[in-house]
Design a protein around this motif. Structure first.
Motif, PDB file in Angstrom:
ATOM      1  N   LYS A 273      38.940 -12.671  54.206  1.00  0.00           N
ATOM      2  CA  LYS A 273      38.810 -13.667  55.266  1.00  0.00           C
ATOM      3  C   LYS A 273      39.536 -13.141  56.518  1.00  0.00           C
ATOM      4  CE  LYS A 273      39.228 -17.395  51.867  1.00  0.00           C
ATOM      5  NZ  LYS A 273      39.988 -18.626  51.485  1.00  0.00           N
ATOM      6  N   PRO A 274      39.116 -13.598  57.683  1.00  0.00           N
ATOM      7  CA  PRO A 274      39.822 -13.163  58.896  1.00  0.00           C
ATOM      8  C   PRO A 274      41.326 -13.428  58.827  1.00  0.00           C
ATOM      9  CG  PRO A 274      37.768 -14.210  59.487  1.00  0.00           C
ATOM     10  CD  PRO A 274      37.928 -14.397  57.996  1.00  0.00           C
ATOM     11  N   GLU A 275      41.715 -14.464  58.151  1.00  0.00           N
ATOM     12  CA  GLU A 275      43.152 -14.783  58.037  1.00  0.00           C
ATOM     13  C   GLU A 275      43.906 -13.825  57.118  1.00  0.00           C
ATOM     14  OE1 GLU A 275      40.580 -16.901  57.635  1.00  0.00           O
ATOM     15  OE2 GLU A 275      40.994 -18.362  56.029  1.00  0.00           O
ATOM     16  N   ASP A 276      43.194 -12.913  56.481  1.00  0.00           N
ATOM     17  CA  ASP A 276      43.862 -11.863  55.699  1.00  0.00           C
ATOM     18  C   ASP A 276      44.314 -10.712  56.605  1.00  0.00           C
ATOM     19  OD1 ASP A 276      41.452 -12.357  53.097  1.00  0.00           O
ATOM     20  OD2 ASP A 276      43.519 -13.087  53.152  1.00  0.00           O
ATOM     21  N   THR A 277      43.923 -10.744  57.848  1.00  0.00           N
ATOM     22  CA  THR A 277      44.316  -9.694  58.782  1.00  0.00           C
ATOM     23  C   THR A 277      45.834  -9.652  58.931  1.00  0.00           C
ATOM     24  OG1 THR A 277      42.253  -9.819  60.035  1.00  0.00           O
ATOM     25  CG2 THR A 277      44.175  -8.936  61.186  1.00  0.00           C
ATOM     26  N   ALA A 278      46.400  -8.492  58.653  1.00  0.00           N
ATOM     27  CA  ALA A 278      47.856  -8.332  58.693  1.00  0.00           C
ATOM     28  C   ALA A 278      48.201  -6.888  58.373  1.00  0.00           C
ATOM     29  CB  ALA A 278      48.535  -9.256  57.668  1.00  0.00           C
ATOM     30  N   VAL A 279      49.454  -6.550  58.579  1.00  0.00           N
ATOM     31  CA  VAL A 279      49.989  -5.298  58.043  1.00  0.00           C
ATOM     32  C   VAL A 279      50.476  -5.605  56.626  1.00  0.00           C
ATOM     33  CG1 VAL A 279      51.724  -3.502  58.263  1.00  0.00           C
ATOM     34  CG2 VAL A 279      50.663  -4.466  60.324  1.00  0.00           C
TER      35      VAL A 279
ATOM     36  N   GLN B 281      52.257  -9.180  56.914  1.00  0.00           N
ATOM     37  CA  GLN B 281      52.779  -9.793  58.127  1.00  0.00           C
ATOM     38  C   GLN B 281      51.724  -9.747  59.208  1.00  0.00           C
ATOM     39  OE1 GLN B 281      56.545  -8.202  59.448  1.00  0.00           O
ATOM     40  NE2 GLN B 281      57.004 -10.065  60.613  1.00  0.00           N
ATOM     41  N   ALA B 282      51.299 -10.909  59.621  1.00  0.00           N
ATOM     42  CA  ALA B 282      50.342 -11.029  60.707  1.00  0.00           C
ATOM     43  C   ALA B 282      51.093 -11.089  62.035  1.00  0.00           C
ATOM     44  CB  ALA B 282      49.490 -12.288  60.517  1.00  0.00           C
ATOM     45  N   PRO B 283      50.427 -10.741  63.123  1.00  0.00           N
ATOM     46  CA  PRO B 283      51.098 -10.774  64.431  1.00  0.00           C
ATOM     47  C   PRO B 283      51.690 -12.143  64.726  1.00  0.00           C
ATOM     48  CG  PRO B 283      48.994  -9.651  64.600  1.00  0.00           C
ATOM     49  CD  PRO B 283      49.050 -10.236  63.221  1.00  0.00           C
ATOM     50  N   GLY B 284      52.951 -12.154  65.104  1.00  0.00           N
ATOM     51  CA  GLY B 284      53.611 -13.395  65.461  1.00  0.00           C
ATOM     52  C   GLY B 284      54.032 -14.264  64.296  1.00  0.00           C
ATOM     53  N   LYS B 285      53.844 -13.750  63.078  1.00  0.00           N
ATOM     54  CA  LYS B 285      54.200 -14.550  61.899  1.00  0.00           C
ATOM     55  C   LYS B 285      55.241 -13.824  61.066  1.00  0.00           C
ATOM     56  CE  LYS B 285      49.858 -17.073  61.493  1.00  0.00           C
ATOM     57  NZ  LYS B 285      48.776 -17.508  60.567  1.00  0.00           N
ATOM     58  N   GLU B 286      55.874 -14.576  60.189  1.00  0.00           N
ATOM     59  CA  GLU B 286      56.848 -13.984  59.287  1.00  0.00           C
ATOM     60  C   GLU B 286      56.151 -13.237  58.156  1.00  0.00           C
ATOM     61  OE1 GLU B 286      60.547 -17.161  59.806  1.00  0.00           O
ATOM     62  OE2 GLU B 286      59.577 -16.872  57.869  1.00  0.00           O
TER      63      GLU B 286
ATOM     64  N   THR C  28      50.354  -0.796  55.938  1.00  0.00           N
ATOM     65  CA  THR C  28      48.998  -0.374  56.267  1.00  0.00           C
ATOM     66  C   THR C  28      48.257  -1.575  56.842  1.00  0.00           C
ATOM     67  OG1 THR C  28      46.999   0.728  55.432  1.00  0.00           O
ATOM     68  CG2 THR C  28      48.068  -0.821  53.935  1.00  0.00           C
ATOM     69  N   LEU C  29      47.553  -1.353  57.941  1.00  0.00           N
ATOM     70  CA  LEU C  29      46.915  -2.450  58.658  1.00  0.00           C
ATOM     71  C   LEU C  29      45.563  -2.780  58.048  1.00  0.00           C
ATOM     72  CD1 LEU C  29      46.789  -4.406  61.090  1.00  0.00           C
ATOM     73  CD2 LEU C  29      45.797  -2.511  62.408  1.00  0.00           C
ATOM     74  N   VAL C  30      45.360  -4.046  57.786  1.00  0.00           N
ATOM     75  CA  VAL C  30      44.075  -4.566  57.334  1.00  0.00           C
ATOM     76  C   VAL C  30      43.567  -5.516  58.405  1.00  0.00           C
ATOM     77  CG1 VAL C  30      42.903  -6.014  55.644  1.00  0.00           C
ATOM     78  CG2 VAL C  30      44.603  -4.332  54.876  1.00  0.00           C
ATOM     79  N   THR C  31      42.370  -5.246  58.886  1.00  0.00           N
ATOM     80  CA  THR C  31      41.744  -6.099  59.894  1.00  0.00           C
ATOM     81  C   THR C  31      40.421  -6.593  59.339  1.00  0.00           C
ATOM     82  OG1 THR C  31      42.744  -4.805  61.683  1.00  0.00           O
ATOM     83  CG2 THR C  31      40.918  -6.266  62.259  1.00  0.00           C
ATOM     84  N   VAL C  32      40.271  -7.897  59.295  1.00  0.00           N
ATOM     85  CA  VAL C  32      39.055  -8.498  58.773  1.00  0.00           C
ATOM     86  C   VAL C  32      38.333  -9.187  59.914  1.00  0.00           C
ATOM     87  CG1 VAL C  32      38.050 -10.072  57.089  1.00  0.00           C
ATOM     88  CG2 VAL C  32      40.178  -8.849  56.543  1.00  0.00           C
ATOM     89  N   SER C  33      37.118  -8.745  60.170  1.00  0.00           N
ATOM     90  CA  SER C  33      36.331  -9.321  61.254  1.00  0.00           C
ATOM     91  C   SER C  33      35.403 -10.396  60.712  1.00  0.00           C
ATOM     92  CB  SER C  33      35.519  -8.235  61.948  1.00  0.00           C
ATOM     93  OG  SER C  33      34.600  -7.663  61.043  1.00  0.00           O
TER      94      SER C  33
END
Length: 127
Positions: free
Chosen positions: A87-93, A39-44, A121-126
């Motif tokens: 990819k940056p779009e993989d950023t999510a919990v 789940q990314a911020p603001g998304k389902e 668990t949070l994954v952040t891709v820069s």
């Protein structure tokens, strides 16, 4: 008390890799279908991958197909998600989930089919 605990999240660079783990306690999950959602911020919450109880069948969302591998070690009550070419779009919990028995293939991507959830668990891709 049934508990699923994810680990392995963190900060990664685009193109890098991460391996997420989800260990279950409280009962034996060897006969459970297990899945990963995110789940990314603001998304389902969206489906990422799932694996049947024996590990013989796996399912992947189109967005991660070819970059993700789900696996399980029933002796360790653990399911893994290997993510490559991040990819940056993989950023999510990222959440793991479990439910007893078989899940029909057209339903494995539906969160409501899963009975147990981890805390994420949070994954952040820069980039």
């Amino acid at each position: 008390q049934v508990q699923l605990v994810e680990s392995g999240g963190g900060l990664a660079q685009a193109g890098g890799s991460l391996r997420l783990s989800c260990t279950a306690s409280g009962r034996t999950f060897s006969r459970y279908t297990k899945g990963w959602f995110r789940q990314a911020p603001g998304k389902e919450r969206e489906f990422v991958a799932a694996i049947n109880w024996s590990g013989s069948t796996t399912y992947y969302a189109d967005s991660v197909k070819g970059r993700a591998t789900i696996s399980r070690d029933n002796a360790k009550n653990t399911v893994y998600l290997q993510m490559n070419s991040l990819k940056p779009e993989d950023t999510a919990v990222y959440y793991c989930a479990a439910r007893p028995g078989v899940v029909a293939s057209h339903l494995v991507d539906k969160p409501y089919n899963y009975d147990y959830w981890g805390q994420g668990t949070l994954v952040t891709v820069s980039s």
